[in-house]
Design an enzyme around this catalytic site. Structure first.
Site, PDB file in Angstrom:
ATOM      1  N   HIS A  89     145.603  86.141  16.012  1.00  0.00           N
ATOM      2  CA  HIS A  89     145.695  85.521  14.694  1.00  0.00           C
ATOM      3  C   HIS A  89     146.946  85.933  13.923  1.00  0.00           C
ATOM      4  O   HIS A  89     147.274  85.318  12.916  1.00  0.00           O
ATOM      5  CB  HIS A  89     144.433  85.855  13.891  1.00  0.00           C
ATOM      6  CG  HIS A  89     144.262  84.990  12.681  1.00  0.00           C
ATOM      7  ND1 HIS A  89     144.323  83.612  12.738  1.00  0.00           N
ATOM      8  CD2 HIS A  89     144.035  85.303  11.368  1.00  0.00           C
ATOM      9  CE1 HIS A  89     144.130  83.125  11.527  1.00  0.00           C
ATOM     10  NE2 HIS A  89     143.972  84.117  10.690  1.00  0.00           N
ATOM     11  N   TYR A 104     142.454  84.732   3.671  1.00  0.00           N
ATOM     12  CA  TYR A 104     141.081  84.964   3.219  1.00  0.00           C
ATOM     13  C   TYR A 104     140.880  86.412   2.780  1.00  0.00           C
ATOM     14  O   TYR A 104     141.225  87.352   3.504  1.00  0.00           O
ATOM     15  CB  TYR A 104     140.121  84.633   4.352  1.00  0.00           C
ATOM     16  CG  TYR A 104     138.663  84.530   3.961  1.00  0.00           C
ATOM     17  CD1 TYR A 104     138.220  83.531   3.114  1.00  0.00           C
ATOM     18  CD2 TYR A 104     137.718  85.415   4.478  1.00  0.00           C
ATOM     19  CE1 TYR A 104     136.875  83.404   2.790  1.00  0.00           C
ATOM     20  CE2 TYR A 104     136.370  85.300   4.164  1.00  0.00           C
ATOM     21  CZ  TYR A 104     135.958  84.291   3.310  1.00  0.00           C
ATOM     22  OH  TYR A 104     134.624  84.181   2.980  1.00  0.00           O
ATOM     23  N   ASP A 132     144.239  83.250  19.755  1.00  0.00           N
ATOM     24  CA  ASP A 132     143.661  83.433  18.422  1.00  0.00           C
ATOM     25  C   ASP A 132     142.164  83.128  18.455  1.00  0.00           C
ATOM     26  O   ASP A 132     141.763  81.974  18.620  1.00  0.00           O
ATOM     27  CB  ASP A 132     144.376  82.517  17.436  1.00  0.00           C
ATOM     28  CG  ASP A 132     143.974  82.766  15.985  1.00  0.00           C
ATOM     29  OD1 ASP A 132     143.003  83.499  15.736  1.00  0.00           O
ATOM     30  OD2 ASP A 132     144.657  82.211  15.098  1.00  0.00           O
ATOM     31  N   SER A 188     146.737  81.332   7.859  1.00  0.00           N
ATOM     32  CA  SER A 188     145.290  81.487   7.920  1.00  0.00           C
ATOM     33  C   SER A 188     144.652  80.668   6.792  1.00  0.00           C
ATOM     34  O   SER A 188     144.865  79.459   6.726  1.00  0.00           O
ATOM     35  CB  SER A 188     144.909  82.963   7.871  1.00  0.00           C
ATOM     36  OG  SER A 188     143.545  83.133   8.229  1.00  0.00           O
ATOM     37  N   GLN A 189     143.887  81.286   5.889  1.00  0.00           N
ATOM     38  CA  GLN A 189     143.364  80.510   4.768  1.00  0.00           C
ATOM     39  C   GLN A 189     144.507  79.856   4.002  1.00  0.00           C
ATOM     40  O   GLN A 189     144.414  78.697   3.592  1.00  0.00           O
ATOM     41  CB  GLN A 189     142.553  81.392   3.816  1.00  0.00           C
ATOM     42  CG  GLN A 189     142.053  80.635   2.581  1.00  0.00           C
ATOM     43  CD  GLN A 189     141.386  81.544   1.573  1.00  0.00           C
ATOM     44  OE1 GLN A 189     140.163  81.547   1.454  1.00  0.00           O
ATOM     45  NE2 GLN A 189     142.171  82.327   0.832  1.00  0.00           N
TER      46      GLN A 189
END
Length: 318
Positions: free
Chosen positions: A298, A92, A269, A183-184
Site C-alpha cells: 500500500h 484514512y 497491495d 489511499s483515502q
C-alpha cells in the site's frame, strides 16, 4: 505479501460492469447544490511556521451543511502572479498535520491547500456538531444504511467545496487546480475529479473507497474489513449497505472524471487491492495513465512517486 490478485495483463482489461444507483447524478447534484447554498465564509489567518521559503495560512471554510472545515494554504514566498494549486486530501485516520509536511508542491512553485478530514486526525475539524472527538476507525460504516447520512457524503462534499475555495483565492490560478491524494486521499481526489468540472488534473495514488464489493470479498485488511465485520453482524442488511455504497464507489465516480489523471497502484497491495484500482482506472472517462509498482504494497511508489508526478503535472499545466 505475494501477488494475490489478477495478473497484470488481466488487470489492464478488468472493467467490471457498473451497478450504480439510478439517481446517482441527481443525488450528487442535490447534495452539492445544498452545500453551495452556504457561503464559503473563508478565513485565512497568517501562520508563522518558521519556514521563510513559504507563506502559510491557517484556513477555515464552510463545507457540508455549512459546517467549518480546517485547511492549510501554503504558497511559495517568491511568485510573480497567481500560481497553480494542488488541493491535497489525506489518508484514512489522518488530518491536515503540520505545514512542514506539505512543502513538495510549494517547492515546485505551486500553492497547496491541504484539507482536513472531518472527524479524523487530531480533531481540527469535527464530523458532527457537538462531537469533537477524532475517530481513528469506524468511519467506513458511520451512517452506512442511508446514503443521506453516510460519512463520505459529508467528506466528499467538503472536498468539492475545497476546490470551490481554491478557485476564489487571489494567489491561485483558478484554471489550474489539481486534486491529489493517496489511499483515502486518492479516493477523495478521484471522487472530486468526477464531481467538479474545474479540476484541471488529478493525482490518484493507490485509491481507497473503490469497488467496495470486490474489496470486501478479497481482502481481510482494514479499513475495508470494517464493512465486512459490520455485515457479519448485520447479515440481513447486505443489500442495504451496498445500495448506500453505490453512491460513493470510486468506480462510479471515476466514470465521470474528465480531467487528465495519473494513477498509481501497488500489485501487492492488500489494503487497496490492485483489481479495485484498475476497476476505477479502466472506467475513468478522461485521459489517463497509471504507474505500476510491481513489488510494492500500500505504500505504492513511496518517495519515488513524486518524481513521476512532477514532470507529468508540469506537462498538464503548461
Amino acid at each position: 505479501m505475494a501477488m494475490f490478485d489478477l495478473p497484470l495483463a488481466a488487470l489492464h482489461d478488468y472493467r467490471p460492469a457498473l451497478d450504480e444507483p439510478a439517481d446517482f447524478d441527481a443525488f450528487w447534484a442535490r447534495t452539492l447544490t445544498e452545500a453551495r447554498e452556504h457561503d464559503l465564509a473563508a478565513s485565512l489567518t497568517p501562520y508563522d511556521a518558521l519556514l521563510p521559503g513559504v507563506q502559510v495560512f491557517d484556513v477555515r471554510f464552510r463545507g457540508y451543511g455549512g459546517q467549518p472545515v480546517a485547511a492549510w494554504l501554503i504558497l511559495p514566498t517568491v511568485r510573480s502572479g497567481p500560481v497553480p494549486c494542488v488541493v491535497q486530501f489525506i489518508g484514512y485516520g489522518g488530518g491536515r498535520g503540520r505545514p512542514h509536511e506539505w512543502l513538495l508542491w510549494p517547492a515546485a512553485g505551486y500553492a497547496v491547500l491541504v484539507m482536513d478530514s472531518r472527524g479524523q486526525g487530531d480533531g481540527d475539524t469535527p464530523d458532527l456538531a457537538g462531537d469533537t472527538t477524532p475517530h481513528h476507525s469506524g468511519l467506513m460504516t458511520r451512517g452506512v444504511l442511508d446514503p443521506e447520512l453516510y460519512y463520505y457524503r459529508r467528506l466528499f462534499t467538503d472536498a468539492v467545496r475545497a476546490v470551490d475555495l481554491a478557485a476564489t483565492l487571489d494567489d491561485v490560478d483558478a484554471d489550474r487546480i489539481v486534486v491529489a491524494g493517496a489511499s483515502q486521499g486518492g479516493g477523495i481526489a478521484q471522487a472530486v475529479a468526477g464531481l467538479h468540472r474545474r479540476v484541471r488534473a488529478a493525482l490518484i495514488d493507490v485509491p481507497f473507497l473503490t469497488w467496495f464489493r470486490r474489496a470486501t470479498e478479497i481482502t481481510d485488511s482494514y479499513p475495508y474489513q470494517e464493512i465486512s465485520v459490520f455485515l457479519a453482524t448485520n447479515r440481513d442488511r447486505i443489500a442495504d449497505v451496498f445500495a448506500t455504497l453505490g453512491y460513493f464507489d470510486g468506480v462510479h465516480l471515476a466514470a465521470r472524471g474528465t480531467a487528465p489523471a495519473l494513477y498509481s497502484v501497488g500489485l501487492m497491495d492488500d489494503v487497496c487491492p490492485p483489481s479495485t484500482v484498475f476497476a476505477a482506472y479502466n472506467h475513468y472517462a478522461g485521459p489517463k495513465t497509471i504507474q505500476v509498482w510491481p513489488y510494492n504494497r500500500h505504500e505504492g511508489g513511496g518517495s519515488q512517486q513524486a518524481p513521476v508526478q512532477l514532470p507529468w503535472l508540469r506537462d498538464q499545466l503548461t
